[in-house]
Write a protein that holds these residues in place. Structure first.
Motif, PDB file in Angstrom:
ATOM      1  N   ALA A  81      84.529  36.844  -0.392  1.00 15.12           N
ATOM      2  CA  ALA A  81      85.908  37.017  -0.872  1.00 15.12           C
ATOM      3  C   ALA A  81      86.176  36.115  -2.078  1.00 15.12           C
ATOM      4  CB  ALA A  81      86.895  36.706   0.250  1.00 15.12           C
ATOM      5  N   ALA A  82      85.723  34.869  -1.977  1.00 16.33           N
ATOM      6  CA  ALA A  82      85.938  33.928  -3.081  1.00 16.33           C
ATOM      7  C   ALA A  82      85.306  34.473  -4.360  1.00 16.33           C
ATOM      8  CB  ALA A  82      85.332  32.571  -2.733  1.00 16.33           C
ATOM      9  N   CYS A  84      84.474  37.564  -5.149  1.00 14.39           N
ATOM     10  CA  CYS A  84      85.165  38.769  -5.652  1.00 14.39           C
ATOM     11  C   CYS A  84      86.412  38.360  -6.436  1.00 14.39           C
ATOM     12  CB  CYS A  84      85.534  39.710  -4.507  1.00 14.39           C
ATOM     13  SG  CYS A  84      84.069  40.471  -3.777  1.00 14.39           S
ATOM     14  N   GLY A  85      86.969  37.222  -6.082  1.00  8.71           N
ATOM     15  CA  GLY A  85      88.144  36.713  -6.797  1.00  8.71           C
ATOM     16  C   GLY A  85      87.805  35.723  -7.896  1.00  8.71           C
ATOM     17  N   GLU A 342      90.883  34.606  -2.023  1.00  7.64           N
ATOM     18  CA  GLU A 342      90.451  35.692  -2.912  1.00  7.64           C
ATOM     19  C   GLU A 342      91.448  35.939  -4.056  1.00  7.64           C
ATOM     20  OE1 GLU A 342      89.256  39.046  -0.654  1.00  7.64           O
ATOM     21  OE2 GLU A 342      88.887  40.315  -2.407  1.00  7.64           O
ATOM     22  N   GLU A 343      92.711  35.566  -3.821  1.00  4.36           N
ATOM     23  CA  GLU A 343      93.752  35.981  -4.763  1.00  4.36           C
ATOM     24  C   GLU A 343      94.089  34.929  -5.814  1.00  4.36           C
ATOM     25  OE1 GLU A 343      93.949  38.819  -4.074  1.00  4.36           O
ATOM     26  OE2 GLU A 343      93.800  39.042  -1.909  1.00  4.36           O
ATOM     27  N   HIS A 408      91.063  43.780   0.532  1.00  3.92           N
ATOM     28  CA  HIS A 408      90.521  42.435   0.321  1.00  3.92           C
ATOM     29  C   HIS A 408      89.261  42.221   1.179  1.00  3.92           C
ATOM     30  CE1 HIS A 408      93.311  40.237   3.499  1.00  3.92           C
ATOM     31  NE2 HIS A 408      92.259  40.772   4.089  1.00  3.92           N
ATOM     32  N   HIS A 409      88.573  41.132   0.888  1.00  3.78           N
ATOM     33  CA  HIS A 409      87.281  40.869   1.555  1.00  3.78           C
ATOM     34  C   HIS A 409      87.372  39.752   2.581  1.00  3.78           C
ATOM     35  CE1 HIS A 409      86.504  42.863  -2.270  1.00  3.78           C
ATOM     36  NE2 HIS A 409      85.440  43.397  -1.685  1.00  3.78           N
ATOM     37  N   MET A 410      88.523  39.096   2.664  1.00  3.54           N
ATOM     38  CA  MET A 410      88.689  38.019   3.650  1.00  3.54           C
ATOM     39  C   MET A 410      88.730  38.640   5.045  1.00  3.54           C
ATOM     40  SD  MET A 410      91.575  35.794   1.561  1.00  3.54           S
ATOM     41  CE  MET A 410      92.687  37.172   1.314  1.00  3.54           C
TER      42      MET A 410
END
Ligand code: URP
Ligand code: ZN
Ligand code: ZN
Length: 455
Positions: A81-82, A84-85, A342-343, A408-410
């Motif tokens: 997730a990190a 991807c962000g 992620e955001e 999202h991926h989280m």
């Protein structure tokens, strides 16, 4: 092999120019115009896009035993997730229980991440008890490259330490030249206010912020700064949320105290009204310090812009809807945390840069470079220069989208920013020269993340 990123607009904390970047192995080895790829090289066309240094989140909780439960992400889900962000390095916290050994906890946290994390990572070491045995273990941990401590002035009876322990910790930190990060809220006052509210039958999530008013955080911040002044230690106030606390940190800075301030993306974009949402929805927005009155947001943005606040983090602490229900009859039992790993970068770009609150250089500075400098990772991380790690984010500002838990991926069943518009996404993200994200999706190798020994 090797990786060539062509024609990107390279933006660091202090530069902005167009060039090609050649990554040989894990590091940046050439930055020039019109570089030609050797046979077999991977080429990324960054025309019309930004190339930023990999972003650094200096405050996350991936593995976190807390308030009777565990945060939901693993080092795999969190780092995917990190990445991807756009975040290529995280600083997590090793947090032993009060009766636990720091060295054992350090081993435990490393075992959770090693061979599993997909981005690089390091840790702050929490001091949840202090005595001579703990001190000698802390020295070992510092030798192993963990050059920052964490103390909680909040969470009475759990993670919090008393003043004697705080004083001793700061003296040790000073002698080891280690920076001490701190959660600044007055634990005793919070306990009293919580008890008063619950006794009055005020048990819903909207009471959480009533139990932790701005003055409680301001008092905690002043207290930390006073102890730093008394010991000469360097300190870093984590997740500062309001003007009252900021004024205390500024007053201490003006007295010569070595104090840095961090704020969170949540405090810039969300406010206390979210915690008032009906049907227990407000529980998703319970964190500490709490979301504040909206008037604080302009102050925090201004302080980020002018350097009074050094860093922007997430304090990513994911607890899902079911876990939040642990506090359905008593807000004091709602696991504290609002996920945002992620955001962070795209929200800062969208609501900071695109809306004219921050310029591009300061955006990179607060979301990457300052954390690298403060926590001993610079210039390996936090910038784009010859010899730095090839952690790069190719960011496409023309892409438009919306935040949603569906995409999202989280490892979490909600997003605190559900429905927020986003400008831009990561077209490509590399970690030490390896392509880990393409067009906003993870495409790389799992488990390649390395533990970073800090100097
Ligand atoms: O509410 C929060 N901030 N949860 C995570 C633990 C902490 O205090 O940082
Ligand atoms: Zn905290
Ligand atoms: Zn935290």
């Amino acid at each position: 092999m090797g990786l060539l990123i062509k024609n990107g607009r390279i933006v660091t904390a202090d530069a902005d120019y167009t060039a090609d970047i050649w990554c040989e192995g894990e590091t940046i080895s050439k930055i020039e115009r019109n570089l030609q790829p050797p046979p077999g090289a991977e080429v990324i066309d960054a025309s019309g896009k930004f190339v930023f240094p990999g972003f650094i989140d200096p405050h996350t909780h991936i593995y976190l035993p807390f308030m009777g439960t565990f945060s939901k992400d693993t080092y795999e889900t969190a780092t995917v997730a990190a990445l991807c962000g756009g975040t290529t390095t995280l600083i997590d916290f090793v947090i032993p229980g009060r009766e636990e050994e720091p060295l054992k906890a350090f081993d435990l946290w490393r075992s959770k991440a090693e061979g599993i994390a997909c981005s690089d990572y390091t840790f702050h070491m929490a001091v949840t008890r202090f005595d001579s045995q703990i001190a000698s273990q802390l020295k070992e941990i510092v030798k192993a490259g963990v050059k920052s401590f964490k103390v909680f002035l909040a969470y009475k009876g759990a993670l919090g330490i008393d003043d004697k322990e705080l004083y001793e910790t700061l003296k040790l930190a000073r002698s080891l030249d280690v920076i001490t990060t701190a959660h600044c809220e007055n634990a005793d006052v919070i306990s009293e206010l919580q008890a008063e509210l619950v006794a009055a039958g005020r048990t819903g999530p909207e009471n959480h912020y009533v139990s932790r008013p701005p003055l409680v955080e301001a008092e905690g911040t002043r207290h930390l700064c006073t102890m730093a002044e008394l010991t000469g230690a360097k300190v870093y106030v984590v997740h500062l949320s309001c003007e009252e606390a900021l004024r205390e940190a500024v007053a201490a800075k003006l007295r010569g105290t070595d104090v840095q301030v961090e704020t969170l993306i949540q405090y810039l974009l969300l406010d206390m009204s979210y915690a008032e949402r009906p049907n227990f929805e407000g529980a998703k927005y319970v964190m500490s310090p709490p979301l504040r009155n909206k008037s604080n947001q302009a102050v925090l943005w201004a302080a980020l812009k002018n350097g009074v606040i050094s860093t922007l983090a997430t304090d990513h602490a994911p607890f899902d809807t079911k876990q939040k229900l642990m506090g359905k009859d008593n807000f004091c039992l709602i696991p504290n945390g609002i996920p945002s790993l992620e955001e962070r970068v795209k929200m800062l770009y969208t609501y900071g840069v695109a809306e004219g609150r921050l310029d591009l250089n300061r955006f990179v500075d607060v979301a990457s470079t300052q954390a690298a400098k403060i926590f001993g990772l610079f210039p390996k991380k936090g910038t784009i220069q010859l010899g730095s790690d090839a952690d790069l984010v190719v960011y496409d500002p023309k892409w438009h989208g919306t935040v949603s838990a569906k995409t999202h991926h989280m490892n979490l069943d909600y997003s605190a920013f559900e429905g927020f518009a986003v400008k831009g996404r990561c077209s490509a993200v590399t970690v030490r020269g390896k392509l880990q994200v393409k067009d906003g999706e993870f495409c790389g190798a799992k488990g390649i993340g390395q533990f970073l020994k800090r100097s």
